[in-house]
Every structure is written in C-alpha cells, then in structure tokens.
Scaffold this motif. Structure first.
Motif, PDB file in Angstrom:
ATOM      1  N   UNK A   1       5.177  -5.792 -14.791  1.00  0.00           N
ATOM      2  CA  UNK A   1       6.157  -4.714 -14.717  1.00  0.00           C
ATOM      3  C   UNK A   1       6.999  -4.745 -13.461  1.00  0.00           C
ATOM      4  N   UNK A   2       6.432  -5.264 -12.354  1.00  0.00           N
ATOM      5  CA  UNK A   2       7.154  -5.400 -11.085  1.00  0.00           C
ATOM      6  C   UNK A   2       7.834  -4.089 -10.686  1.00  0.00           C
ATOM      7  N   UNK A   3       7.139  -2.979 -10.836  1.00  0.00           N
ATOM      8  CA  UNK A   3       7.733  -1.684 -10.516  1.00  0.00           C
ATOM      9  C   UNK A   3       8.068  -1.592  -9.033  1.00  0.00           C
ATOM     10  N   UNK A   4       9.242  -1.072  -8.745  1.00  0.00           N
ATOM     11  CA  UNK A   4       9.703  -0.854  -7.365  1.00  0.00           C
ATOM     12  C   UNK A   4       9.729  -2.152  -6.558  1.00  0.00           C
ATOM     13  N   UNK A   5      10.087  -3.251  -7.209  1.00  0.00           N
ATOM     14  CA  UNK A   5      10.080  -4.539  -6.513  1.00  0.00           C
ATOM     15  C   UNK A   5      11.037  -4.556  -5.334  1.00  0.00           C
ATOM     16  N   UNK A   6      12.225  -4.007  -5.498  1.00  0.00           N
ATOM     17  CA  UNK A   6      13.202  -4.003  -4.410  1.00  0.00           C
ATOM     18  C   UNK A   6      12.707  -3.180  -3.231  1.00  0.00           C
ATOM     19  N   UNK A   7      12.072  -2.072  -3.534  1.00  0.00           N
ATOM     20  CA  UNK A   7      11.529  -1.206  -2.488  1.00  0.00           C
ATOM     21  C   UNK A   7      10.401  -1.912  -1.735  1.00  0.00           C
ATOM     22  N   UNK A   8       9.539  -2.592  -2.446  1.00  0.00           N
ATOM     23  CA  UNK A   8       8.432  -3.316  -1.825  1.00  0.00           C
ATOM     24  C   UNK A   8       8.969  -4.438  -0.932  1.00  0.00           C
TER      25      UNK A   8
ATOM     26  N   UNK B   1       0.827  -1.213   0.000  1.00  0.00           N
ATOM     27  CA  UNK B   1       0.000   0.000   0.000  1.00  0.00           C
ATOM     28  C   UNK B   1       0.856   1.256   0.000  1.00  0.00           C
ATOM     29  N   UNK B   2       1.967   1.227   0.738  1.00  0.00           N
ATOM     30  CA  UNK B   2       2.866   2.384   0.779  1.00  0.00           C
ATOM     31  C   UNK B   2       3.351   2.736  -0.618  1.00  0.00           C
ATOM     32  N   UNK B   3       3.793   1.723  -1.356  1.00  0.00           N
ATOM     33  CA  UNK B   3       4.329   1.983  -2.689  1.00  0.00           C
ATOM     34  C   UNK B   3       3.225   2.412  -3.649  1.00  0.00           C
ATOM     35  N   UNK B   4       2.112   1.704  -3.628  1.00  0.00           N
ATOM     36  CA  UNK B   4       1.030   1.980  -4.571  1.00  0.00           C
ATOM     37  C   UNK B   4       0.392   3.354  -4.364  1.00  0.00           C
ATOM     38  N   UNK B   5       0.397   3.842  -3.134  1.00  0.00           N
ATOM     39  CA  UNK B   5      -0.292   5.102  -2.818  1.00  0.00           C
ATOM     40  C   UNK B   5       0.667   6.243  -2.474  1.00  0.00           C
ATOM     41  N   UNK B   6       1.942   6.106  -2.851  1.00  0.00           N
ATOM     42  CA  UNK B   6       2.937   7.124  -2.498  1.00  0.00           C
ATOM     43  C   UNK B   6       2.900   7.401  -1.002  1.00  0.00           C
ATOM     44  N   UNK B   7       3.028   6.320  -0.250  1.00  0.00           N
ATOM     45  CA  UNK B   7       3.033   6.373   1.217  1.00  0.00           C
ATOM     46  C   UNK B   7       1.741   6.971   1.780  1.00  0.00           C
TER      47      UNK B   7
ATOM     48  N   UNK C   1       6.868 -14.517   0.380  1.00  0.00           N
ATOM     49  CA  UNK C   1       7.060 -14.465  -1.071  1.00  0.00           C
ATOM     50  C   UNK C   1       6.772 -13.039  -1.571  1.00  0.00           C
ATOM     51  N   UNK C   2       7.661 -12.128  -1.190  1.00  0.00           N
ATOM     52  CA  UNK C   2       7.427 -10.706  -1.449  1.00  0.00           C
ATOM     53  C   UNK C   2       7.301 -10.397  -2.941  1.00  0.00           C
ATOM     54  N   UNK C   3       8.166 -10.983  -3.768  1.00  0.00           N
ATOM     55  CA  UNK C   3       8.118 -10.684  -5.197  1.00  0.00           C
ATOM     56  C   UNK C   3       6.854 -11.234  -5.857  1.00  0.00           C
ATOM     57  N   UNK C   4       6.397 -12.384  -5.401  1.00  0.00           N
ATOM     58  CA  UNK C   4       5.152 -12.941  -5.944  1.00  0.00           C
ATOM     59  C   UNK C   4       3.969 -12.031  -5.607  1.00  0.00           C
ATOM     60  N   UNK C   5       4.001 -11.434  -4.418  1.00  0.00           N
ATOM     61  CA  UNK C   5       2.956 -10.486  -4.035  1.00  0.00           C
ATOM     62  C   UNK C   5       3.019  -9.259  -4.940  1.00  0.00           C
ATOM     63  N   UNK C   6       4.232  -8.753  -5.170  1.00  0.00           N
ATOM     64  CA  UNK C   6       4.385  -7.589  -6.044  1.00  0.00           C
ATOM     65  C   UNK C   6       3.835  -7.875  -7.437  1.00  0.00           C
ATOM     66  N   UNK C   7       4.088  -9.074  -7.948  1.00  0.00           N
ATOM     67  CA  UNK C   7       3.579  -9.442  -9.276  1.00  0.00           C
ATOM     68  C   UNK C   7       2.053  -9.444  -9.288  1.00  0.00           C
TER      69      UNK C   7
END
Length: 205
Positions: free
Chosen positions: A186-193, A47-53, A174-180
């Motif tokens: 596109x997996x944008x900001x995957x490392x940050x997530x 939610x932080x990443x998707x909503x600009x914190x 499974x953080x990356x699977x959640x990001x997907x």
C-alpha cells in the motif's frame, strides 16, 4: 549513539513524546545497531508515521463509516452489508479482517483482536508476535498488550527493523524500499515518510 530529547524534537517529535521515548528508543536502537544518523533518521521517521507521531501505540479499528471500512480492507470486506456489521465494533472488525493469515486462526479464535497492530511499527499478527517474543525473550503471545507499552513498543519496532535488514536500506537512503517493508504494498504516506527521513538526518548528525 544515544537518542536525546532535543534530537527527537528537532526531528519533529512533540516534546512530551520525546521525553517519554528518548531513553527506550536509545536502548532499543543500541540493541540492534540502529546507530548511524541515516539509520536512526529512517527508523524514527517510520515510527512517527506508524504511531501518529508517537501518540498511538495500538491500532484502534473503530470506524463509523462502512465505506471507509471497505476502502481500508478491500480484500477482506467486499460489501456494504458486511461492512455495516463491522462499524463501531473494533473487536469484531479485527477478528474478521485479520483472520486466517499472519499466523492467526479463524474469527472465532479472537486472534485478530488479540494480535492487532501495536507498538511503534504496528506489530500485527500472531506469527509476528511469536517471532518478536522469541527474538526478545518477552511473553508477547501470553501478554500481547505489552507491545503497547513504551519500552516494548520500541523494542519490537527495532527488532522488526533488524529482522527485515532495514539498516542496509537506510545506509543507502532507500526510503521507499523501507516504507514497503514496513507498510506493505500500500505504501501509505510514502512521500511523508521520505520527507521525514531526509529531514531527520540532520537532527541525528
């Protein structure tokens, strides 16, 4: 497990936003069993990443640079001439790039703009609004702007999380699977997530 203001702040959410969202987040998470530290941490991190914190609950779609438009929507905007016609015109852009997919009609229907990304996990497309409305018994098709209100922003995000079975992925980190599942291929900001998820576990422990 209640989500407190102090826990949100410890997880990186600004204090003003933490005070606004602690209560509706707690209610939404309780409704969909986002209850363990790993689940809450992953949910809040996405939610932080998707909503600009937790500061943006609605997709803006205002761009000044046509090349930027092409970079963000490469499969829908294929020329500078097309992109130039869409800059500084969020409504036209939304209706162009979101047309004829995700349950939306043609550009003329206005569905792309009506059902653009909103909420903490950027619910997008008429089909998703329809399914969220049915799952939450809320009038999102008739009143899509509700999804940008804090309570419904939390509810729709938690509903989406549940609908895509992301608690199971969070339980096994499974953080990356959640990001997907949230952001797509596109997996944008995957490392940050991933970093936010890992760091937030302690905040909600």
């Amino acid at each position: 497990m209640a989500i407190t203001v102090s826990a949100l702040v410890a997880a990186g959410v600004p204090p003003t936003q933490a005070r606004t969202f602690a209560e509706p987040l707690s209610a939404a998470c309780a409704l969909f069993d986002i209850s363990r530290p790993a689940r809450i941490a992953a949910f809040v991190a996405q939610c932080r990443v998707e909503s600009a914190n937790f500061t943006k609950l609605e997709e803006g779609l205002y761009y000044r640079d046509p090349q930027r438009v092409m970079a963000i929507f490469p499969s829908r905007v294929k020329s500078l001439v097309q992109a130039q016609a869409l800059v500084k015109n969020p409504q036209m852009l939304a209706n162009a790039v979101y047309a004829d997919r995700m349950g939306n009609g043609s550009p003329a229907t206005g569905d792309g703009w009506a059902y653009r990304g909103r909420g903490l996990i950027q619910l997008t497309g008429r089909s998703n609004y329809h399914d969220a409305a049915a799952g939450l018994n809320r009038p999102y098709i008739e009143q899509p702007g509700l999804v940008a209100e804090p309570s419904d922003a939390c509810l729709t995000a938690a509903w989406y999380w549940h609908a895509h079975k992301l608690n199971i992925l969070a339980d096994s980190a499974q953080w990356d699977a959640i990001t997907r599942a949230v952001n797509g291929a596109g997996m944008l900001h995957a490392a940050e997530r991933r970093q936010y998820s890992q760091e937030a576990v302690a905040a909600f422990a």
